[in-house]
Design a protein around this motif. Sequence first.
Motif, PDB file in Angstrom:
ATOM      1  N   ALA A  99       0.821  -1.210   0.000  1.00 15.84           N
ATOM      2  CA  ALA A  99       0.000   0.000   0.000  1.00 15.84           C
ATOM      3  C   ALA A  99       0.855   1.261   0.000  1.00 15.84           C
ATOM      4  O   ALA A  99       0.411   2.318  -0.466  1.00 15.84           O
ATOM      5  N   VAL A 100       2.091   1.167   0.498  1.00 15.88           N
ATOM      6  CA  VAL A 100       2.972   2.337   0.564  1.00 15.88           C
ATOM      7  C   VAL A 100       3.360   2.829  -0.836  1.00 15.88           C
ATOM      8  O   VAL A 100       3.118   3.996  -1.175  1.00 15.88           O
ATOM      9  N   PRO A 101       3.961   1.979  -1.711  1.00 15.91           N
ATOM     10  CA  PRO A 101       4.272   2.471  -3.059  1.00 15.91           C
ATOM     11  C   PRO A 101       3.021   2.792  -3.876  1.00 15.91           C
ATOM     12  O   PRO A 101       3.061   3.670  -4.755  1.00 15.91           O
ATOM     13  N   LEU A 102       1.915   2.111  -3.581  1.00 13.16           N
ATOM     14  CA  LEU A 102       0.664   2.427  -4.274  1.00 13.16           C
ATOM     15  C   LEU A 102       0.248   3.869  -3.982  1.00 13.16           C
ATOM     16  O   LEU A 102      -0.136   4.624  -4.883  1.00 13.16           O
ATOM     17  N   GLY A 103       0.347   4.282  -2.718  1.00  9.44           N
ATOM     18  CA  GLY A 103       0.001   5.648  -2.346  1.00  9.44           C
ATOM     19  C   GLY A 103       1.017   6.666  -2.816  1.00  9.44           C
ATOM     20  O   GLY A 103       0.661   7.737  -3.308  1.00  9.44           O
ATOM     21  N   LEU A 104       2.309   6.337  -2.696  1.00  6.74           N
ATOM     22  CA  LEU A 104       3.356   7.264  -3.133  1.00  6.74           C
ATOM     23  C   LEU A 104       3.242   7.570  -4.621  1.00  6.74           C
ATOM     24  O   LEU A 104       3.355   8.719  -5.049  1.00  6.74           O
ATOM     25  N   GLY A 105       3.000   6.537  -5.412  1.00  8.31           N
ATOM     26  CA  GLY A 105       2.865   6.736  -6.852  1.00  8.31           C
ATOM     27  C   GLY A 105       1.641   7.557  -7.207  1.00  8.31           C
ATOM     28  O   GLY A 105       1.699   8.468  -8.041  1.00  8.31           O
ATOM     29  N   ALA A 106       0.522   7.279  -6.556  1.00 12.03           N
ATOM     30  CA  ALA A 106      -0.716   7.990  -6.860  1.00 12.03           C
ATOM     31  C   ALA A 106      -0.616   9.472  -6.512  1.00 12.03           C
ATOM     32  O   ALA A 106      -1.067  10.335  -7.276  1.00 12.03           O
ATOM     33  N   GLY A 107      -0.016   9.801  -5.376  1.00  8.33           N
ATOM     34  CA  GLY A 107       0.100  11.193  -4.961  1.00  8.33           C
ATOM     35  C   GLY A 107       0.956  12.006  -5.906  1.00  8.33           C
ATOM     36  O   GLY A 107       0.626  13.154  -6.230  1.00  8.33           O
ATOM     37  N   ALA A 108       2.048  11.417  -6.372  1.00 11.26           N
ATOM     38  CA  ALA A 108       2.940  12.134  -7.283  1.00 11.26           C
ATOM     39  C   ALA A 108       2.250  12.401  -8.626  1.00 11.26           C
ATOM     40  O   ALA A 108       2.372  13.491  -9.194  1.00 11.26           O
ATOM     41  N   VAL A 109       1.527  11.400  -9.142  1.00  8.43           N
ATOM     42  CA  VAL A 109       0.807  11.592 -10.408  1.00  8.43           C
ATOM     43  C   VAL A 109      -0.253  12.679 -10.265  1.00  8.43           C
ATOM     44  O   VAL A 109      -0.393  13.566 -11.122  1.00  8.43           O
ATOM     45  N   ASP A 110      -1.006  12.634  -9.178  1.00  6.13           N
ATOM     46  CA  ASP A 110      -2.084  13.594  -8.950  1.00  6.13           C
ATOM     47  C   ASP A 110      -1.541  15.017  -8.913  1.00  6.13           C
ATOM     48  O   ASP A 110      -2.035  15.918  -9.611  1.00  6.13           O
ATOM     49  N   ALA A 111      -0.542  15.249  -8.089  1.00  4.09           N
ATOM     50  CA  ALA A 111       0.016  16.591  -7.951  1.00  4.09           C
ATOM     51  C   ALA A 111       0.662  17.063  -9.248  1.00  4.09           C
ATOM     52  O   ALA A 111       0.494  18.214  -9.654  1.00  4.09           O
ATOM     53  N   ALA A 112       1.402  16.172  -9.904  1.00  4.72           N
ATOM     54  CA  ALA A 112       2.113  16.554 -11.125  1.00  4.72           C
ATOM     55  C   ALA A 112       1.159  16.943 -12.242  1.00  4.72           C
ATOM     56  O   ALA A 112       1.320  17.985 -12.890  1.00  4.72           O
ATOM     57  N   LEU A 113       0.145  16.122 -12.477  1.00  4.50           N
ATOM     58  CA  LEU A 113      -0.740  16.368 -13.617  1.00  4.50           C
ATOM     59  C   LEU A 113      -1.709  17.518 -13.359  1.00  4.50           C
ATOM     60  O   LEU A 113      -2.033  18.277 -14.277  1.00  4.50           O
ATOM     61  N   ASN A 114      -2.188  17.657 -12.127  1.00  9.04           N
ATOM     62  CA  ASN A 114      -3.047  18.807 -11.818  1.00  9.04           C
ATOM     63  C   ASN A 114      -2.299  20.111 -12.061  1.00  9.04           C
ATOM     64  O   ASN A 114      -2.826  21.047 -12.671  1.00  9.04           O
ATOM     65  N   ASN A 115      -1.062  20.175 -11.599  1.00  2.00           N
ATOM     66  CA  ASN A 115      -0.270  21.383 -11.782  1.00  2.00           C
ATOM     67  C   ASN A 115       0.049  21.617 -13.254  1.00  2.00           C
ATOM     68  O   ASN A 115      -0.004  22.757 -13.739  1.00  2.00           O
ATOM     69  N   TYR A 116       0.374  20.559 -13.983  1.00  2.69           N
ATOM     70  CA  TYR A 116       0.755  20.705 -15.397  1.00  2.69           C
ATOM     71  C   TYR A 116      -0.416  21.209 -16.234  1.00  2.69           C
ATOM     72  O   TYR A 116      -0.270  22.108 -17.063  1.00  2.69           O
ATOM     73  N   VAL A 117      -1.597  20.632 -16.003  1.00  2.00           N
ATOM     74  CA  VAL A 117      -2.770  21.061 -16.763  1.00  2.00           C
ATOM     75  C   VAL A 117      -3.146  22.494 -16.402  1.00  2.00           C
ATOM     76  O   VAL A 117      -3.500  23.303 -17.272  1.00  2.00           O
ATOM     77  N   ALA A 118      -3.070  22.834 -15.115  1.00  2.00           N
ATOM     78  CA  ALA A 118      -3.399  24.198 -14.692  1.00  2.00           C
ATOM     79  C   ALA A 118      -2.446  25.216 -15.293  1.00  2.00           C
ATOM     80  O   ALA A 118      -2.835  26.348 -15.576  1.00  2.00           O
ATOM     81  N   THR A 119      -1.194  24.813 -15.531  1.00  2.00           N
ATOM     82  CA  THR A 119      -0.178  25.737 -16.039  1.00  2.00           C
ATOM     83  C   THR A 119      -0.187  25.857 -17.558  1.00  2.00           C
ATOM     84  O   THR A 119       0.036  26.937 -18.100  1.00  2.00           O
ATOM     85  N   HIS A 120      -0.475  24.757 -18.252  1.00  2.00           N
ATOM     86  CA  HIS A 120      -0.282  24.742 -19.699  1.00  2.00           C
ATOM     87  C   HIS A 120      -1.559  24.629 -20.528  1.00  2.00           C
ATOM     88  O   HIS A 120      -1.495  24.736 -21.760  1.00  2.00           O
ATOM     89  N   TYR A 121      -2.710  24.420 -19.883  1.00  2.00           N
ATOM     90  CA  TYR A 121      -3.944  24.239 -20.637  1.00  2.00           C
ATOM     91  C   TYR A 121      -5.067  25.102 -20.079  1.00  2.00           C
ATOM     92  O   TYR A 121      -4.928  25.735 -19.032  1.00  2.00           O
ATOM     93  N   LYS A 122      -6.181  25.145 -20.807  1.00  2.00           N
ATOM     94  CA  LYS A 122      -7.329  25.973 -20.440  1.00  2.00           C
ATOM     95  C   LYS A 122      -8.015  25.470 -19.178  1.00  2.00           C
ATOM     96  O   LYS A 122      -7.867  24.314 -18.781  1.00  2.00           O
TER      97      LYS A 122
END
Length: 397
Positions: A99-122
């Motif tokens: 469950a530890v790597p499952l959570g670590l991976g999910a959190g990084a994807v969530d934060a990374a993609l939310n920020n990327y879309v907010a910065t580069h897309y409508k």
Amino acid sequence: MATFLLIIIYLAFISLGLPDSLIGVSWTLMQPEFGAPLEAAGLLFMTVAGGTIISSLASGAVIKRFGTGSVTAVSCLMTAGALAGFHIAPTLVWLFVLAVPLGLGAGAVDAALNNYVATHYKAHHMSWLHCFWGIGATLGPVIMAYFMVDGAWRNGFLAIAAIQFVLVIILFLSLPLWKRIGENNAGNASQELSDQHESSTKNEKPLQIRGVKLALIPFLFYCGAEAAVGLWGSSFLVNIKSLSVELAAAWVSLYYGGITVGRFLTGFITLKMSNRSLIRMGQIIALVGTAFLLLPLPDTFTLISFVLIGLGFAPIFPCMLHETPARFGKEHSQTIMGYQMAVAYTGSTFLPPLLGFVAAQLTIGIFPFMIATFVVIMFLVSEKLNITLKTNHTANG
């Protein structure tokens, strides 16, 4: 090229949603096999969410060092590996380790993609981004339900892992696109941010801005309620409504289907309605859906209630995120956004286990009462926040 990368980002968010409800849906079969108590599912879920909190807090420095594309690809590889591990886990202890790597991976994807879309897309791409998370969260229980017919929950985890490994390959192949698109589109979305409160809050610390602390509370209870429905909905349907485990899994998938369809529609509705109106409307619809669970109605209404709760939840989270710069100004929006995400993950970490603990002491029949309580608190605090912000605007105007 930017559109092609956006499609890849949406696929990555599907992979983020796929594992979210698997533990809750399959727990009715996993629990007796591992000889675990009912509330162990809540503790397992809390471990995953705890890893998500840690990785989301560290994501800024990690993304700055390695780039969004690389972090997303490696994080998806972590979640795929963890899910494959669930397939062969011999004991309950191993589930907690994985469950530890499952959570670590999910959190990084969530934060990374939310920020990327907010910065580069409508802006409307944010609602559709979370819509694609809903597609993954909807498909997860459907796939698991297929394998649970024969009691093969382990094969369900293996199938989801296989899908994730395919997405990992796509993400690694797309790495050259991330930097290229980032250089071309940097700052597009930042032009859309509101300067409404800029002059009055520029010299304040984020948590000192009036309304910020109040704004954190709805994130806590929204994510807690959303996660709790996904984690305990199946157990409620099996133990209280006497549904089969596979039918209960299918009905929970319709809850995520409601979130998915609702967020797709929200992307269009935001052009006509304000974020605040959509947040309020979503909370009211979720309350109506929860009321159906509280009343002694036929099973059809129970099914409708899960769909309504999903539809009600749909606009709340993306609209609250998008409202941040308009509420508090772009000077502090990034920092406040981080606070909101941390509190949101805290809600999904602790409120579902709390529901599980209460259910273990009493009955899982407490499920709709606690979900209703979470939604009511969220609604009341959101309305108080609107009044506070309106007062601020009047005072500053």
